[in-house]
Design a protein around this motif. Sequence first.
Motif, mmCIF file in Angstrom:
data_model
loop_
_atom_site.group_PDB
_atom_site.id
_atom_site.type_symbol
_atom_site.label_atom_id
_atom_site.label_comp_id
_atom_site.label_asym_id
_atom_site.label_seq_id
_atom_site.Cartn_x
_atom_site.Cartn_y
_atom_site.Cartn_z
ATOM 1 N N ILE A 9 42.755 25.747 49.559
ATOM 2 C CA ILE A 9 43.908 26.607 49.851
ATOM 3 C C ILE A 9 44.004 27.744 48.843
ATOM 4 O O ILE A 9 44.153 28.923 49.219
ATOM 5 C CB ILE A 9 45.204 25.772 49.864
ATOM 6 C CG1 ILE A 9 45.224 24.849 51.088
ATOM 7 C CG2 ILE A 9 46.436 26.680 49.847
ATOM 8 C CD1 ILE A 9 46.300 23.782 51.043
ATOM 9 N N ASP A 10 43.907 27.415 47.567
ATOM 10 C CA ASP A 10 44.021 28.439 46.524
ATOM 11 C C ASP A 10 42.892 29.468 46.617
ATOM 12 O O ASP A 10 43.134 30.680 46.505
ATOM 13 C CB ASP A 10 44.024 27.792 45.138
ATOM 14 C CG ASP A 10 45.295 27.016 44.852
ATOM 15 O OD1 ASP A 10 46.284 27.210 45.584
ATOM 16 O OD2 ASP A 10 45.297 26.208 43.893
ATOM 17 N N CYS A 11 41.666 28.997 46.835
ATOM 18 C CA CYS A 11 40.528 29.918 46.939
ATOM 19 C C CYS A 11 40.639 30.798 48.181
ATOM 20 O O CYS A 11 40.324 31.993 48.134
ATOM 21 C CB CYS A 11 39.221 29.127 46.966
ATOM 22 S SG CYS A 11 38.761 28.403 45.381
ATOM 23 N N SER A 12 41.095 30.226 49.285
ATOM 24 C CA SER A 12 41.248 31.002 50.510
ATOM 25 C C SER A 12 42.289 32.100 50.334
ATOM 26 O O SER A 12 42.114 33.230 50.820
ATOM 27 C CB SER A 12 41.640 30.086 51.675
ATOM 28 O OG SER A 12 40.637 29.133 51.940
ATOM 29 N N LYS A 13 43.372 31.789 49.655
ATOM 30 C CA LYS A 13 44.404 32.803 49.397
ATOM 31 C C LYS A 13 43.841 33.947 48.556
ATOM 32 O O LYS A 13 44.098 35.132 48.838
ATOM 33 C CB LYS A 13 45.597 32.167 48.688
ATOM 34 C CG LYS A 13 46.468 31.295 49.571
ATOM 35 C CD LYS A 13 47.641 30.743 48.764
ATOM 36 C CE LYS A 13 48.580 29.925 49.629
ATOM 37 N NZ LYS A 13 49.735 29.400 48.841
ATOM 38 N N CYS A 14 43.081 33.615 47.521
ATOM 39 C CA CYS A 14 42.489 34.652 46.667
ATOM 40 C C CYS A 14 41.531 35.531 47.466
ATOM 41 O O CYS A 14 41.535 36.764 47.328
ATOM 42 C CB CYS A 14 41.750 34.006 45.499
ATOM 43 S SG CYS A 14 42.816 33.271 44.239
ATOM 44 N N GLN A 15 40.722 34.899 48.316
ATOM 45 C CA GLN A 15 39.784 35.662 49.133
ATOM 46 C C GLN A 15 40.519 36.555 50.130
ATOM 47 O O GLN A 15 40.088 37.684 50.409
ATOM 48 C CB GLN A 15 38.856 34.694 49.882
ATOM 49 C CG GLN A 15 37.949 33.853 48.996
ATOM 50 C CD GLN A 15 36.763 34.631 48.462
ATOM 51 O OE1 GLN A 15 36.703 35.851 48.566
ATOM 52 N NE2 GLN A 15 35.811 33.929 47.876
ATOM 53 N N LEU A 16 41.623 36.062 50.688
ATOM 54 C CA LEU A 16 42.396 36.858 51.633
ATOM 55 C C LEU A 16 42.967 38.106 50.964
ATOM 56 O O LEU A 16 42.945 39.203 51.543
ATOM 57 C CB LEU A 16 43.528 36.018 52.235
ATOM 58 C CG LEU A 16 43.163 35.113 53.409
ATOM 59 C CD1 LEU A 16 44.348 34.225 53.775
ATOM 60 C CD2 LEU A 16 42.728 35.934 54.620
ATOM 61 N N GLU A 17 43.475 37.950 49.753
ATOM 62 C CA GLU A 17 44.017 39.104 49.040
ATOM 63 C C GLU A 17 42.924 40.131 48.756
ATOM 64 O O GLU A 17 43.140 41.345 48.859
ATOM 65 C CB GLU A 17 44.674 38.651 47.741
ATOM 66 C CG GLU A 17 45.984 37.894 47.950
ATOM 67 C CD GLU A 17 46.686 37.593 46.645
ATOM 68 O OE1 GLU A 17 47.715 38.239 46.357
ATOM 69 O OE2 GLU A 17 46.193 36.714 45.900
ATOM 70 N N SER A 18 41.735 39.634 48.413
ATOM 71 C CA SER A 18 40.627 40.536 48.116
ATOM 72 C C SER A 18 40.177 41.291 49.362
ATOM 73 O O SER A 18 39.988 42.513 49.334
ATOM 74 C CB SER A 18 39.455 39.732 47.539
ATOM 75 O OG SER A 18 38.320 40.555 47.343
ATOM 76 N N VAL A 19 40.023 40.586 50.470
ATOM 77 C CA VAL A 19 39.536 41.227 51.686
ATOM 78 C C VAL A 19 40.612 42.128 52.286
ATOM 79 O O VAL A 19 40.300 43.109 52.971
ATOM 80 C CB VAL A 19 39.060 40.161 52.700
ATOM 81 C CG1 VAL A 19 40.223 39.543 53.456
ATOM 82 C CG2 VAL A 19 38.046 40.744 53.675
ATOM 83 N N LEU A 20 41.876 41.848 52.006
ATOM 84 C CA LEU A 20 42.955 42.726 52.466
ATOM 85 C C LEU A 20 42.822 44.097 51.813
ATOM 86 O O LEU A 20 43.057 45.130 52.456
ATOM 87 C CB LEU A 20 44.320 42.111 52.121
ATOM 88 C CG LEU A 20 45.553 42.863 52.629
ATOM 89 C CD1 LEU A 20 45.559 42.915 54.154
ATOM 90 C CD2 LEU A 20 46.832 42.173 52.131
ATOM 91 N N SER A 21 42.415 44.117 50.552
ATOM 92 C CA SER A 21 42.168 45.382 49.864
ATOM 93 C C SER A 21 41.016 46.144 50.523
ATOM 94 O O SER A 21 41.080 47.373 50.690
ATOM 95 C CB SER A 21 41.844 45.111 48.392
ATOM 96 O OG SER A 21 41.507 46.308 47.718
ATOM 97 N N ASP A 22 39.985 45.413 50.929
ATOM 98 C CA ASP A 22 38.856 46.046 51.615
ATOM 99 C C ASP A 22 39.284 46.633 52.961
ATOM 100 O O ASP A 22 38.837 47.716 53.352
ATOM 101 C CB ASP A 22 37.739 45.028 51.841
ATOM 102 C CG ASP A 22 37.061 44.609 50.547
ATOM 103 O OD1 ASP A 22 37.147 45.359 49.561
ATOM 104 O OD2 ASP A 22 36.447 43.522 50.530
ATOM 105 N N LEU A 23 40.137 45.905 53.678
ATOM 106 C CA LEU A 23 40.642 46.414 54.951
ATOM 107 C C LEU A 23 41.411 47.711 54.745
ATOM 108 O O LEU A 23 41.282 48.663 55.538
ATOM 109 C CB LEU A 23 41.544 45.372 55.622
ATOM 110 C CG LEU A 23 40.872 44.152 56.241
ATOM 111 C CD1 LEU A 23 41.914 43.121 56.656
ATOM 112 C CD2 LEU A 23 40.018 44.549 57.443
ATOM 113 N N GLY A 24 42.206 47.754 53.683
ATOM 114 C CA GLY A 24 42.976 48.968 53.394
ATOM 115 C C GLY A 24 42.077 50.145 53.067
ATOM 116 O O GLY A 24 42.304 51.270 53.542
ATOM 117 N N ALA A 25 41.035 49.891 52.274
ATOM 118 C CA ALA A 25 40.109 50.968 51.910
ATOM 119 C C ALA A 25 39.366 51.477 53.141
ATOM 120 O O ALA A 25 39.193 52.693 53.326
ATOM 121 C CB ALA A 25 39.113 50.452 50.862
#
Length: 264
Positions: free
Chosen positions: A153-169
């Motif tokens: 759960i914790d790792c998935s949340k961290c990955q989601l935040e990271s990929v959300l930044s990529d989506l924004g870029a």
Amino acid sequence: MRNKVIKTAEILTSAIVGWAGAEAVILGEAAEIGVYDPYFSIDLDIIYSGPLLPANDRKSIYGNPQAFETSPVYPQDRFLIDGLPVMVNCISLTRIEIILKRIKDNQWVYRENGTNMFYRIKNGISLYSKTGRLEDIREELKSIPESFWTGVIDCSKCQLESVLSDLGAAAYRNDNHFFIISAAGFLKYLASLIFALHREFEPSGRMISGKINGFTGLPDGFYGRFESFLRYDDILDLGKKREIAELIVKDFLPITPESFIHSS
């Protein structure tokens, strides 16, 4: 046709058990789909001990497969038998035992390939079990420690935040290619999070959407946003899709493993 599927799986299993290292053979759920469905496949997992049988020897065991191909990276074979698609995964028993020990010792590290291997072992149909080790492994999978799920759960949340930044870029640059790549990562880690919150292993990618739609206890409005993010049309541009992804992530980030179990 159903009888043909069962017969094919049984014939393959009878041949596979001739491999001295074969400990167990498991049939996946994709074989239960109608044969005319594009998701249909006779998926077999071979749990083996000792050295891996070379690809040419495995091909000989399968009899006379058509269109045989094997992965040079991972021991996975694909071929046709009487026109039916077959996929065989070879899983080292030693690897499974090492992973289970690391989980028990709270030393397991979340990997990008997720928990699908555990799903297949736990939920597949046992066609062969030589020593009973398969049954032992399945019992261990029933009592996975809570620390394992917390880690996913914790790792998935961290990955989601990271990929959300990529989506924004990607949305800012109007880069469709990178947006699609990032969206794939977003969906992958979102699925990992949802299944871990439910304390369930992940099925194959073909089955994930249907399984998610059957879950309860997810944040209000999730399913509508989820379907909107998946939609391909001209109504939602990349920026709007990025906003939808952000809303989904914001809903999931506050959820803790303990609070989700108690509220579901």
